[in-house]
Design an enzyme around this catalytic site. Structure first.
Site, PDB file in Angstrom:
ATOM      1  N   ASN A 188      32.319  99.260 -50.377  1.00 60.06           N
ATOM      2  CA  ASN A 188      33.164  98.127 -49.995  1.00 60.06           C
ATOM      3  C   ASN A 188      34.488  98.516 -49.343  1.00 60.06           C
ATOM      4  OD1 ASN A 188      34.364  95.286 -50.402  1.00 60.06           O
ATOM      5  ND2 ASN A 188      35.693  96.592 -51.675  1.00 60.06           N
ATOM      6  N   TYR A 220      36.309  97.699 -35.244  1.00 63.24           N
ATOM      7  CA  TYR A 220      35.953  97.159 -36.558  1.00 63.24           C
ATOM      8  C   TYR A 220      34.636  96.375 -36.453  1.00 63.24           C
ATOM      9  CZ  TYR A 220      36.601  94.321 -40.871  1.00 63.24           C
ATOM     10  OH  TYR A 220      36.448  93.698 -42.092  1.00 63.24           O
ATOM     11  N   LYS A 237      31.104  97.266 -38.324  1.00 60.87           N
ATOM     12  CA  LYS A 237      30.502  96.336 -39.288  1.00 60.87           C
ATOM     13  C   LYS A 237      29.085  95.943 -38.867  1.00 60.87           C
ATOM     14  CE  LYS A 237      33.821  95.919 -42.405  1.00 60.87           C
ATOM     15  NZ  LYS A 237      33.630  96.433 -43.774  1.00 60.87           N
ATOM     16  N   ILE A 289      38.681  85.926 -46.146  1.00 65.80           N
ATOM     17  CA  ILE A 289      38.903  86.018 -47.599  1.00 65.80           C
ATOM     18  C   ILE A 289      40.364  86.384 -47.860  1.00 65.80           C
ATOM     19  CG2 ILE A 289      38.119  87.076 -49.758  1.00 65.80           C
ATOM     20  CD1 ILE A 289      35.911  85.520 -48.240  1.00 65.80           C
TER      21      ILE A 289
HETATM   22  P1  NAP Z   1      42.031  94.934 -49.454  1.00 69.08           P
HETATM   23  O1  NAP Z   1      42.510  93.907 -50.411  1.00 69.08           O
HETATM   24  O2  NAP Z   1      43.007  95.576 -48.552  1.00 69.08           O
HETATM   25  O3  NAP Z   1      41.220  96.031 -50.275  1.00 69.08           O
HETATM   26  C1  NAP Z   1      40.720  97.187 -49.665  1.00 69.08           C
HETATM   27  C2  NAP Z   1      40.954  98.362 -50.577  1.00 69.08           C
HETATM   28  O4  NAP Z   1      40.382  99.522 -49.936  1.00 69.08           O
HETATM   29  C3  NAP Z   1      42.442  98.656 -50.778  1.00 69.08           C
HETATM   30  O5  NAP Z   1      42.709  99.020 -52.109  1.00 69.08           O
HETATM   31  C4  NAP Z   1      42.660  99.811 -49.823  1.00 69.08           C
HETATM   32  O6  NAP Z   1      43.752 100.637 -50.193  1.00 69.08           O
HETATM   33  C5  NAP Z   1      41.351 100.549 -49.959  1.00 69.08           C
HETATM   34  N1  NAP Z   1      41.150 101.503 -48.883  1.00 69.08           N
HETATM   35  C6  NAP Z   1      41.596 101.469 -47.605  1.00 69.08           C
HETATM   36  N2  NAP Z   1      41.243 102.572 -46.965  1.00 69.08           N
HETATM   37  C7  NAP Z   1      40.528 103.325 -47.840  1.00 69.08           C
HETATM   38  C8  NAP Z   1      39.912 104.591 -47.772  1.00 69.08           C
HETATM   39  N3  NAP Z   1      39.959 105.331 -46.653  1.00 69.08           N
HETATM   40  N4  NAP Z   1      39.265 105.058 -48.854  1.00 69.08           N
HETATM   41  C9  NAP Z   1      39.228 104.337 -50.008  1.00 69.08           C
HETATM   42  N5  NAP Z   1      39.826 103.161 -50.148  1.00 69.08           N
HETATM   43  C10 NAP Z   1      40.461 102.645 -49.058  1.00 69.08           C
HETATM   44  O7  NAP Z   1      40.918  94.315 -48.480  1.00 69.08           O
HETATM   45  P2  NAP Z   1      39.578  93.483 -48.758  1.00 69.08           P
HETATM   46  O8  NAP Z   1      39.670  92.273 -47.919  1.00 69.08           O
HETATM   47  O9  NAP Z   1      39.286  93.349 -50.195  1.00 69.08           O
HETATM   48  O10 NAP Z   1      38.519  94.453 -48.058  1.00 69.08           O
HETATM   49  C11 NAP Z   1      37.356  94.935 -48.715  1.00 69.08           C
HETATM   50  C12 NAP Z   1      36.235  95.009 -47.705  1.00 69.08           C
HETATM   51  O11 NAP Z   1      35.932  93.699 -47.230  1.00 69.08           O
HETATM   52  C13 NAP Z   1      36.542  95.839 -46.449  1.00 69.08           C
HETATM   53  O12 NAP Z   1      35.418  96.606 -46.105  1.00 69.08           O
HETATM   54  C14 NAP Z   1      36.794  94.803 -45.395  1.00 69.08           C
HETATM   55  O13 NAP Z   1      36.539  95.281 -44.105  1.00 69.08           O
HETATM   56  C15 NAP Z   1      35.819  93.719 -45.831  1.00 69.08           C
HETATM   57  N6  NAP Z   1      36.057  92.382 -45.324  1.00 69.08           N
HETATM   58  C16 NAP Z   1      37.156  91.675 -45.681  1.00 69.08           C
HETATM   59  C17 NAP Z   1      37.339  90.397 -45.178  1.00 69.08           C
HETATM   60  C18 NAP Z   1      38.534  89.540 -45.537  1.00 69.08           C
HETATM   61  O14 NAP Z   1      38.706  88.463 -44.928  1.00 69.08           O
HETATM   62  N7  NAP Z   1      39.369  89.936 -46.475  1.00 69.08           N
HETATM   63  C19 NAP Z   1      36.384  89.831 -44.312  1.00 69.08           C
HETATM   64  C20 NAP Z   1      35.278  90.588 -43.984  1.00 69.08           C
HETATM   65  C21 NAP Z   1      35.103  91.849 -44.496  1.00 69.08           C
HETATM   66  P3  NAP Z   1      45.193 100.325 -49.527  1.00 69.08           P
HETATM   67  O15 NAP Z   1      45.603  98.985 -50.013  1.00 69.08           O
HETATM   68  O16 NAP Z   1      46.037 101.456 -50.052  1.00 69.08           O
HETATM   69  O17 NAP Z   1      44.958 100.360 -48.047  1.00 69.08           O
END
Ligand code: NAP
Length: 281
Positions: free
Chosen positions: A86, A152, A156, A185
């Site tokens: 994730n 990105y 994906k 999200i």
């Molecule tokens: P988030 O709240 O920023 O959580 C992502 C986590 O991953 C953070 O703790 C981040 O750490 C960590 N991270 C970043 N780079 C990393 C690395 N190289 N190795 C290990 N951990 C790392 O974001 P989220 O929205 O929950 O994202 C989770 C997943 O959902 C991602 O793959 C994202 O692309 C996907 N996604 C999110 C959305 C949305 O709308 N939120 C939509 C579609 C897909 P830091 O905070 O220190 O960077």
């Protein structure tokens, strides 16, 4: 308690979707191995879990870290039942007319190679486990332009295809593999991706979350728990007949252009009707 006695590895576990999923799987009985680059957030999660969550620092752009996370999980619990690949961030924001190879490679390693290697190094610990499966986080950005930066979106889309072809490879081991496409999200990913300075983060986050409330047909916006629910379903025995596919969890944002579902947005047809005048056919 769908995951009693099971070991679940989750990357990007310290925040947003990953954190909500750690809490969900742990609340349903799993031992969760949480990996993230955020050591403070990850350790806090583990400390508050009463032993249900173990944290290990893991940068998913580093293959040795990924292998170490999977080995750590197996050495502590005896094997792995589910991996939720994730972790992610926005990656390089440049368009195809400007992006450099370094930014492209970084984004692919962060979002796509990380998932491939997360599978590669977990599989030895998953063979022979009943009901084992992978869940990979893709995005609605995989489905079309306009939801994210170019690199990105391509990464994906790669996650979707990887989840499909890997499901074929994994059939012989009785391991399922699926992907989730989250919509908009409410997490920190947007302020992190836009490199918002720390002092402006709180305000920017509030503004982004407000936009998220009405960005799709389902009002209120998407919460990390909405994705955690899908991840838990896909990892559970209830999804035993599901593999090699993806599920869109987006409150309907991809069903059509805004005017198709928002009565306040007249769109192109509204503009044409206004031009034609009342009573026109
Ligand atoms: P988030 O709240 O920023 O959580 C992502 C986590 O991953 C953070 O703790 C981040 O750490 C960590 N991270 C970043 N780079 C990393 C690395 N190289 N190795 C290990 N951990 C790392 O974001 P989220 O929205 O929950 O994202 C989770 C997943 O959902 C991602 O793959 C994202 O692309 C996907 N996604 C999110 C959305 C949305 O709308 N939120 C939509 C579609 C897909 P830091 O905070 O220190 O960077």
């Amino acid at each position: 308690m769908r995951f009693a006695g099971k070991t679940v590895v989750i990357t990007g576990a310290a925040s947003g979707i990953g954190k909500a999923s750690v809490l969900r799987f742990a609340s349903e009985g799993a031992t969760v191995i949480a990996g993230d680059i955020d050591e403070k957030g990850g350790q806090e999660l583990a400390d508050a879990s009463g032993g249900k969550v173990l944290f290990q620092r893991c940068d998913v752009t580093n293959v040795a870290d990924i292998k170490a996370l999977m080995d750590f999980a197996a050495s502590h619990t005896g094997g792995i039942d589910t991996v939720f690949n994730n972790a992610g961030a926005g990656g390089d924001r440049a368009g195809i007319d400007e992006i450099e190879a370094e930014g492209w490679d970084f984004t692919m390693n962060l979002l796509l190679r990380s998932v491939a290697m997360g599978m590669r190094y977990a599989i030895p610990h998953m063979k022979g486990r009943r009901g084992a499966s992978f869940v990979n986080t893709a995005s609605i950005a995989a489905l079309g332009a306009g939801y994210s930066p170019t690199a990105y979106a391509v990464a994906k889309m790669g996650v979707l295809h990887l989840s499909k072809v890997a499901a074929a490879d994994l059939a012989k081991h009785n391991i399922r593999c699926n992907a989730i496409c989250p919509g908009f999200i409410k997490t920190n990913i947007f302020t992190s991706a836009m490199e918002v300075p720390a002092e402006a983060k709180q305000m920017a986050t509030a503004m982004i979350f407000e936009v998220a409330e009405n960005a799709q047909p389902v009002k209120g916006g998407g919460n990390p728990e909405d994705i955690a629910s899908m991840a838990a379903y896909l990892a559970s025995d209830e999804a035993r007949f599901i593999t090699g596919t993806h599920f869109i969890v987006d409150g309907g944002i991809t069903i059509g252009p805004r005017h198709s579902w928002d009565e306040n947005d007249t769109g192109l047809f509204g503009a044409i009707e206004a031009l034609a005048g009342p009573g026109a056919e």
